[in-house]
Motif scaffolding. Structure first.
Motif, PDB file in Angstrom:
ATOM      1  N   VAL A 221       0.868  -1.173   0.000  1.00  0.00           N
ATOM      2  CA  VAL A 221       0.000   0.000   0.000  1.00  0.00           C
ATOM      3  C   VAL A 221       0.908   1.228   0.000  1.00  0.00           C
ATOM      4  N   GLY A 222       0.814   2.037  -1.051  1.00  0.00           N
ATOM      5  CA  GLY A 222       1.575   3.277  -1.109  1.00  0.00           C
ATOM      6  C   GLY A 222       3.074   3.117  -1.173  1.00  0.00           C
ATOM      7  N   GLN A 223       3.571   1.989  -1.667  1.00  0.00           N
ATOM      8  CA  GLN A 223       5.017   1.762  -1.752  1.00  0.00           C
ATOM      9  C   GLN A 223       5.566   2.298  -3.079  1.00  0.00           C
ATOM     10  N   PRO A 224       6.710   2.986  -3.049  1.00  0.00           N
ATOM     11  CA  PRO A 224       7.297   3.500  -4.294  1.00  0.00           C
ATOM     12  C   PRO A 224       7.575   2.422  -5.326  1.00  0.00           C
TER      13      PRO A 224
ATOM     14  N   PHE B  11      -7.134  -5.436   5.201  1.00  0.00           N
ATOM     15  CA  PHE B  11      -5.682  -5.447   5.013  1.00  0.00           C
ATOM     16  C   PHE B  11      -5.039  -5.337   6.383  1.00  0.00           C
ATOM     17  N   ALA B  12      -4.074  -6.199   6.664  1.00  0.00           N
ATOM     18  CA  ALA B  12      -3.327  -6.152   7.915  1.00  0.00           C
ATOM     19  C   ALA B  12      -1.875  -5.848   7.593  1.00  0.00           C
ATOM     20  N   ALA B  13      -1.391  -4.711   8.072  1.00  0.00           N
ATOM     21  CA  ALA B  13      -0.023  -4.290   7.789  1.00  0.00           C
ATOM     22  C   ALA B  13       0.948  -4.946   8.769  1.00  0.00           C
ATOM     23  N   ALA B  14       1.901  -5.680   8.227  1.00  0.00           N
ATOM     24  CA  ALA B  14       2.966  -6.228   9.054  1.00  0.00           C
ATOM     25  C   ALA B  14       4.056  -5.190   9.281  1.00  0.00           C
ATOM     26  N   VAL B  15       4.216  -4.300   8.289  1.00  0.00           N
ATOM     27  CA  VAL B  15       5.300  -3.321   8.304  1.00  0.00           C
ATOM     28  C   VAL B  15       4.768  -1.973   7.850  1.00  0.00           C
ATOM     29  N   THR B  16       5.234  -0.925   8.493  1.00  0.00           N
ATOM     30  CA  THR B  16       4.907   0.423   8.049  1.00  0.00           C
ATOM     31  C   THR B  16       6.179   1.119   7.584  1.00  0.00           C
ATOM     32  N   GLY B  17       6.076   1.922   6.530  1.00  0.00           N
ATOM     33  CA  GLY B  17       7.239   2.612   5.980  1.00  0.00           C
ATOM     34  C   GLY B  17       7.881   1.849   4.842  1.00  0.00           C
ATOM     35  N   THR B  18       8.922   2.468   4.268  1.00  0.00           N
ATOM     36  CA  THR B  18       9.695   1.847   3.191  1.00  0.00           C
ATOM     37  C   THR B  18      11.143   1.730   3.646  1.00  0.00           C
TER      38      THR B  18
ATOM     39  N   PHE C  26      15.407  -3.006   3.845  1.00  0.00           N
ATOM     40  CA  PHE C  26      14.587  -3.949   4.609  1.00  0.00           C
ATOM     41  C   PHE C  26      15.339  -4.464   5.828  1.00  0.00           C
ATOM     42  N   ARG C  27      16.178  -3.581   6.423  1.00  0.00           N
ATOM     43  CA  ARG C  27      16.885  -3.970   7.640  1.00  0.00           C
ATOM     44  C   ARG C  27      16.327  -3.243   8.855  1.00  0.00           C
ATOM     45  N   SER C  28      15.391  -2.382   8.646  1.00  0.00           N
ATOM     46  CA  SER C  28      14.866  -1.594   9.760  1.00  0.00           C
ATOM     47  C   SER C  28      13.347  -1.533   9.706  1.00  0.00           C
ATOM     48  N   TRP C  29      12.729  -2.687   9.461  1.00  0.00           N
ATOM     49  CA  TRP C  29      11.281  -2.729   9.411  1.00  0.00           C
ATOM     50  C   TRP C  29      10.688  -2.207  10.704  1.00  0.00           C
ATOM     51  N   THR C  30       9.668  -1.402  10.569  1.00  0.00           N
ATOM     52  CA  THR C  30       8.920  -0.937  11.728  1.00  0.00           C
ATOM     53  C   THR C  30       7.611  -1.709  11.787  1.00  0.00           C
ATOM     54  N   PRO C  31       7.495  -2.660  12.724  1.00  0.00           N
ATOM     55  CA  PRO C  31       6.265  -3.448  12.781  1.00  0.00           C
ATOM     56  C   PRO C  31       5.089  -2.618  13.265  1.00  0.00           C
ATOM     57  N   VAL C  32       3.908  -3.025  12.861  1.00  0.00           N
ATOM     58  CA  VAL C  32       2.682  -2.391  13.332  1.00  0.00           C
ATOM     59  C   VAL C  32       2.241  -3.141  14.590  1.00  0.00           C
ATOM     60  N   ASP C  33       2.328  -2.506  15.717  1.00  0.00           N
ATOM     61  CA  ASP C  33       2.066  -3.161  16.989  1.00  0.00           C
ATOM     62  C   ASP C  33       1.210  -2.263  17.878  1.00  0.00           C
TER      63      ASP C  33
ATOM     64  N   LEU D 150      -4.951   4.661   4.490  1.00  0.00           N
ATOM     65  CA  LEU D 150      -3.723   4.639   5.276  1.00  0.00           C
ATOM     66  C   LEU D 150      -2.847   5.812   4.876  1.00  0.00           C
ATOM     67  N   THR D 151      -2.111   6.336   5.829  1.00  0.00           N
ATOM     68  CA  THR D 151      -1.148   7.400   5.561  1.00  0.00           C
ATOM     69  C   THR D 151       0.241   6.790   5.472  1.00  0.00           C
ATOM     70  N   GLY D 152       0.907   6.985   4.344  1.00  0.00           N
ATOM     71  CA  GLY D 152       2.247   6.452   4.171  1.00  0.00           C
ATOM     72  C   GLY D 152       2.256   5.028   3.661  1.00  0.00           C
ATOM     73  N   PRO D 153       3.442   4.511   3.325  1.00  0.00           N
ATOM     74  CA  PRO D 153       3.566   3.165   2.770  1.00  0.00           C
ATOM     75  C   PRO D 153       3.433   2.072   3.834  1.00  0.00           C
ATOM     76  N   HIS D 154       2.817   0.963   3.425  1.00  0.00           N
ATOM     77  CA  HIS D 154       2.659  -0.199   4.286  1.00  0.00           C
ATOM     78  C   HIS D 154       2.827  -1.472   3.458  1.00  0.00           C
ATOM     79  N   TYR D 155       2.966  -2.586   4.172  1.00  0.00           N
ATOM     80  CA  TYR D 155       3.177  -3.887   3.526  1.00  0.00           C
ATOM     81  C   TYR D 155       2.591  -4.958   4.435  1.00  0.00           C
TER      82      TYR D 155
END
Length: 262
Positions: free
Chosen positions: A45-48, A70-77, A81-88, A99-104
């Motif tokens: 979602v919203g990924q470059p 949709f359930a986001a496991a990760v927020t941001g880009t 892929f060494r600094s994933w920010t989990p959605v918790d 959603l605001t910003g990129p998610h996956y």
């Protein structure tokens, strides 16, 4: 009643050349997919790298799905892929929300009315996997050391059955632990339950751990010439018309089956 259920690892909508298609390309690739309920993994979602496309919304539109989550496991880009920010804690994004910003993450889309949605966090393993994959910023293919992302499951409780979508860890020992937790969770959901997703476990192993038969038994990965079955549909239901089919997107094949909850 017949219910057509499927699972597809979307791989961010990448085509055979490794580039993610745009919204129109995504809809075209899925235009003839026949599934009342479809579990989708590796959704952007919203990924470059995927043109900022809202992929769960486009998948739902292509299938004519009336509802989805949709359930986001990760927020941001992250880079690389060494600094994933989990959605918790994990949040289920509904079809009418933005959603605001990129998610996956993962998604579950349904053409049928859903009585109740729920989400289960499954955690992440510590392993890292060397993979040749597109740069999340540019789309250029290169080698990465991928950390294991947080894993999730989404459940859709329908009138006659519950369908659960998930994408388990690439580390087998972690995937087995997650699947055991999923089995306990599914035992509390209204049955019969059909588990759909990329389980990253081969052949008959997931069925034994989950305690339900494979509804489709055919290799699904890699898409050009499948050698193993990572993509599973499991459940204690009568089933017919299994199909494993290659699409123009994704690095796994689409797996579908008709189930008859009774």
């Amino acid at each position: 009643m017949e219910l057509r259920v499927g699972t597809l690892n979307l791989a961010s909508g990448r085509d055979g050349g490794g580039r993610s298609v745009d919204a129109a390309g995504l809809r075209a690739a899925l235009a003839d997919v026949d599934a009342d309920v479809l579990a989708v993994q590796e959704v952007d979602v919203g990924q470059p790298r995927s043109h900022g496309v809202d992929q769960p919304a486009e998948v739902a539109a292509a299938l004519g799905a009336s509802d989805w989550r949709f359930a986001a496991a990760v927020t941001g880009t992250p880079d690389p892929f060494r600094s994933w920010t989990p959605v918790d804690p994990p949040v289920l994004r509904a079809s009418w929300e933005t959603l605001t910003g990129p998610h996956y993450g993962i998604a579950l889309v349904s053409r049928l009315p859903v009585r109740r949605w729920s989400v289960l966090p499954l955690g992440a393993g510590r392993a890292k996997l060397p993979l040749q994959a597109p740069d999340p910023r540019t789309g250029e293919t290169r080698w990465w050391w991928f950390p294991d992302e947080p894993r999730l499951a989404i459940a859709a409780e329908l009138e006659h059955a519950t369908v659960v979508s998930t994408h388990l860890s690439f580390a087998p020992h972690t995937a087995l632990r997650q699947l055991t937790r999923l089995r306990r969770w599914c035992a509390r959901l209204p049955g019969p339950v059909v588990l759909a997703g990329d389980l990253n476990l081969v052949g008959p192993v997931p069925a034994r751990v989950f305690g339900a038969p494979r509804l489709v038994s055919e290799p699904s990965y890699p898409a050009p010439g499948p050698r193993v079955q990572f993509d599973h549909l499991l459940g204690r239901v009568a089933a017919s018309r299994p199909e494993v089919r290659r699409l123009t997107i994704g690095d796994h094949r689409l797996v579908t089956v008709s189930v008859h909850p009774g």
